[in-house]
Structure formats: C-alpha cells, structure tokens
Enzyme design. Sequence first.
Site, mmCIF file in Angstrom:
data_model
loop_
_atom_site.group_PDB
_atom_site.id
_atom_site.type_symbol
_atom_site.label_atom_id
_atom_site.label_comp_id
_atom_site.label_asym_id
_atom_site.label_seq_id
_atom_site.Cartn_x
_atom_site.Cartn_y
_atom_site.Cartn_z
ATOM 1 N N ASP A 235 0.885 -1.162 0.000
ATOM 2 C CA ASP A 235 0.000 0.000 0.000
ATOM 3 C C ASP A 235 0.929 1.219 0.000
ATOM 4 O O ASP A 235 1.730 1.380 0.925
ATOM 5 C CB ASP A 235 -0.882 -0.018 1.254
ATOM 6 N N ASN B 111 1.935 4.997 -10.346
ATOM 7 C CA ASN B 111 0.622 5.145 -10.965
ATOM 8 C C ASN B 111 -0.536 5.051 -9.976
ATOM 9 O O ASN B 111 -1.613 5.593 -10.217
ATOM 10 C CB ASN B 111 0.483 4.065 -12.046
ATOM 11 N N SER C 77 -2.544 13.894 -13.900
ATOM 12 C CA SER C 77 -3.896 14.026 -14.446
ATOM 13 C C SER C 77 -4.084 15.393 -15.092
ATOM 14 O O SER C 77 -3.433 16.370 -14.722
ATOM 15 C CB SER C 77 -4.926 13.858 -13.330
ATOM 16 N N TYR D 126 -8.565 16.082 -4.992
ATOM 17 C CA TYR D 126 -7.883 15.266 -6.010
ATOM 18 C C TYR D 126 -7.041 16.155 -6.930
ATOM 19 O O TYR D 126 -5.883 15.858 -7.213
ATOM 20 C CB TYR D 126 -8.935 14.492 -6.807
ATOM 21 N N LYS E 112 -2.939 15.997 -7.692
ATOM 22 C CA LYS E 112 -2.361 15.739 -9.012
ATOM 23 C C LYS E 112 -1.449 16.877 -9.465
ATOM 24 O O LYS E 112 -0.438 16.640 -10.136
ATOM 25 C CB LYS E 112 -3.473 15.482 -10.035
#
Lengths: 255, 252
Positions: A64, A91, A144, A157, A161
């Site tokens: 993890d 990734n 992203s 998020y 990114k």
Amino acid sequence: MEKRFVGKVAFVTGATTGIGQATAIRLASEGAVVGVNQRQSDDPTETLRRIKDAGGEAFPVVADVRDPAQVVAMVREVARRGGRLDYVVSNAGINPFMKWDETSVEDFDTLSETNFRGTWLVCTEGAKQMIKEGHGGAICCTSSLSAHVGSPSQVAYCGTKAGVSMLAKALGAVLGEHGIRVNAVEPGAIDTPMAASLLQDPEALKYYEDRIALHRVGKPEEMASVIAFLLSDDASYLTCTTVLADAGFIVNAEL
Amino acid sequence: MSDKRLDGKVAIVTGSSRGIGKAIAESFAAEGAKVTVNWVGSEREAQGVVDSIKRGGGDALSVRADVSKSADVKRLVSATIDRFGRIDILVNNAGVMVAKSVLETTEDDWDRTIDVNLKGAYLCSKEVAPIMLRQEAGKIIMMSSNSGLYHPSAMRFTEYVTSKAGMNGLTKALALALGPHITVNAICPGWIKTDMIADTDPEVEQRILAETALRRWGTTDDIAGAAVFLASKEADFITGELLIVAGGRGMH
C-alpha cells in the site's frame, strides 16, 4: 514493434486495473520483467494472465503506497526478484468523487497519502535503488488533466495531481546527474474503472466527447503507450516534462 | 505487427537538409516512412539526406520550397502527392533565427523570422489539412522551442522567441480546428547542438549546461525520437500539446 525493454526490470504501482494494468502489460510485452504492484485487497490475476498471454514475465508485489515500510520492502523485493531496477511507474491513485464542502480531513488525508505522498515515496525509494545500482533509469508518474483544471467534486484530487506533476519536475532536476529521467503523463478522460462512475452518465460522457478535440474518451492502452515512450530511449532528452494526454480537452475554450 | 512504427506513411519534413530536420527525415525513413526532404538553400545537403535514405532501403524526394511563400508550399505539397499519393505526417521544422539584441535587429529580420517560422507553419498546415481530412487521418508536428515558453536565454532572440510562442498558439488552435482526425502537437526543444547555435558564447554554453538536469546538450536524435513518437499511433490521444524536450533545463 521492436522490443525496447529487453533485459530491464520495472515495477508499476496500482497495476491491477486501468492505466496501471495496461502499462504493466505494455512494458512486459516489450521485454521488461515487471513487478505488478497491488494492495493486499486487490486481485492481480487479470494483469498477470494478460502478461503471460503476451509472452511477458511478471510477478505480483504487495504494498500500500500509503505505508512507507511497505514501499521500501516493495522496491527491495522487485530488485531482488528482477535482479535490478530500471523503471518505476508511480501510478497508484484514488479519485473518490466528493463535494468540496463534504470532504472530511480524513478523506483529504487518505487522498493525499495515496496520490501525493505515495508518489513521492515510490519515486524516492525507486530512485535510491537505481542510484545504488549505478546504471541510471527512468521514472514516470501518472498525474492528471486535473493538475490544470478544477472540478467541483474533485477539489482535493486536483490538488494532489498538481503536486504529482510538480514532484516529477523537481525530482527530475535532482536525479539528472544520476542519469535518471523523471516525467509525468497527465491523462484526460480515459475509459477506466476509476472514471466509470463519471463516464457512465450519458450527459457527462457527451460533455467530454463534445469538448475533446478528438471527440472521444481515451483508452488505457493509449496512456500505456505514452508512458512506454517516456521510459524508452526515444525520450532520451526528456526529463522534468509533463505530457498532457487529454486529446485537446483543456485547449477547447470557445472564445 | 510490423517492427516499423511509420510503415507505409508519407511525411513532409520542412527544412530537412540539415540539423533537427535531417535527423527527423532519416528517423522517419528508418521507421518505414517515405519522406519529402524540403530545403531552400542547401541542395547538396538535401540530396545527401535523400541518398542516405535510399541507401538504407527507403524512399525520399527532394523539393526546393520557401515555406513562407504560398506558391512554393503548394508546389511542395503537390510534388509529394504526385510522387507518393498521400500525406500522413507534416513536420513544420523549417526555421531561422537572428542572434542580435532587439535594438540591433531590423524590420527585415522580424519579417523574415515571422514569415519562415510562423507563417510557414501556417501555410504548410493549411495546405496539407484538406488532404489529411479526406484521408480522415493525419499528424502535424510543429518544431517550436522551449524559448517560446519561458526561457531567459531568449534575450537575444526576440523575433525567434515571438515566432515560437506564435507556433505554440497555432498548435492549440489547429488541434481544435482539425480534430478529430488530425492531431497537432509541438515539440519544444531546449539547447540542441546544431548549426543554428554553433557560434554561441562558451560562457553562455557553460551556464546553460549547469542549468540542465541531464548535464549534456541535446542531440538531433533526441528530438527525432520525440518526433517519431508524436507521428506514430502511440500518440493517438495527444493533440494540442507542447512536448518539452530540454533535458530538464530550467527546473533548478
């Protein structure tokens, strides 16, 4: 195509689905021995089976990325089983859709520890191993489109990114002297399990298809080909670079 | 699957008698593409590129054309169609640079730089676009520069930097206008060893090297590798993008 990664060893985090899965398959089919990273609860069977079908070589490796000790152990395990380490694909990531004002501190920490700190840990530990081995290498991070544009249900998020894209640049600057290149791909709307809840909504899908210059969402394999390029010698002078692979989504601002 | 990534494709590479253009023309040919080698002043060098491609078992055509003149561009494109029957890839590589401070440059310097670098890319793209649209496939690649993005070394190259920033805008605008069948991307090289920068001050060179993460100059082959990628199906989901190939320059 000529196999570009024969004799090389790679690992891909979050390789049981989506872009990570496609990338692990791609690297293995081009000759790399690939460590297929999964969390304890993930099932690597499909990735491993497809690599085997493609004539490639791979093994599962559990970690993890939120857990520093597990990341260190994963890097050691890949280098031991593969005999060396040449490529790291950071990734693994999560993208829980949640309204900005309903996101708890715990939600934020989980996101940040997985996407941002996890990337930092994986790249840093991978780089240390490559420096120890002394032969250079390449690292690619999955960032992203969200590093550039906001979304009401992905505020935290987007922040993680943007952090991933900058980490790739900053790490690239210090690792150049060791012959290690670091780059990031910034995927747009890609047909993966992660994006499924969004793209299954016909209205949302239509919005993306209209706005994207190529008028379609991307396939995980199309991100794997970009990552494979960034790791390969074709990209020998690319480092600290982010490659936006959104097929002309951002650029479409009707004036 | 063929081993070659551009098998059966036809490419025009403008300004390909030497430097980056030459490396791209040769790499494309090595990947199976038929190539039109365009030049304006160096016929012998262009013929050398054509000859080396043919020696390697490839096919190439040499066409003289000044990309800043629409009549020349029409001839460049029609000669390619007459010979190869289609156009899959256009690399807008032809470029000039005047290395003077803005106070020393002339209006002619400005016109020449903007005409070749920016208008040339516009004219060539506009001429091949209808052909690519009919084919429902095509890849256009601009040879821009990272100086068109952010760089301090640009102090002496005002017209050049402006033209490259313009190419970056053109890349994005064309990507939208020509989708979904044509992709349009730019490569933004950093400091690449070519004739164009042969007379750079050694002190400036040392400073640039110190700022470059990979601690080396880029080679024309470094750029050709990126161009092959963007021209191949590997980059099918990339359009409107500026790909920086600069060895990590300016990241410290």
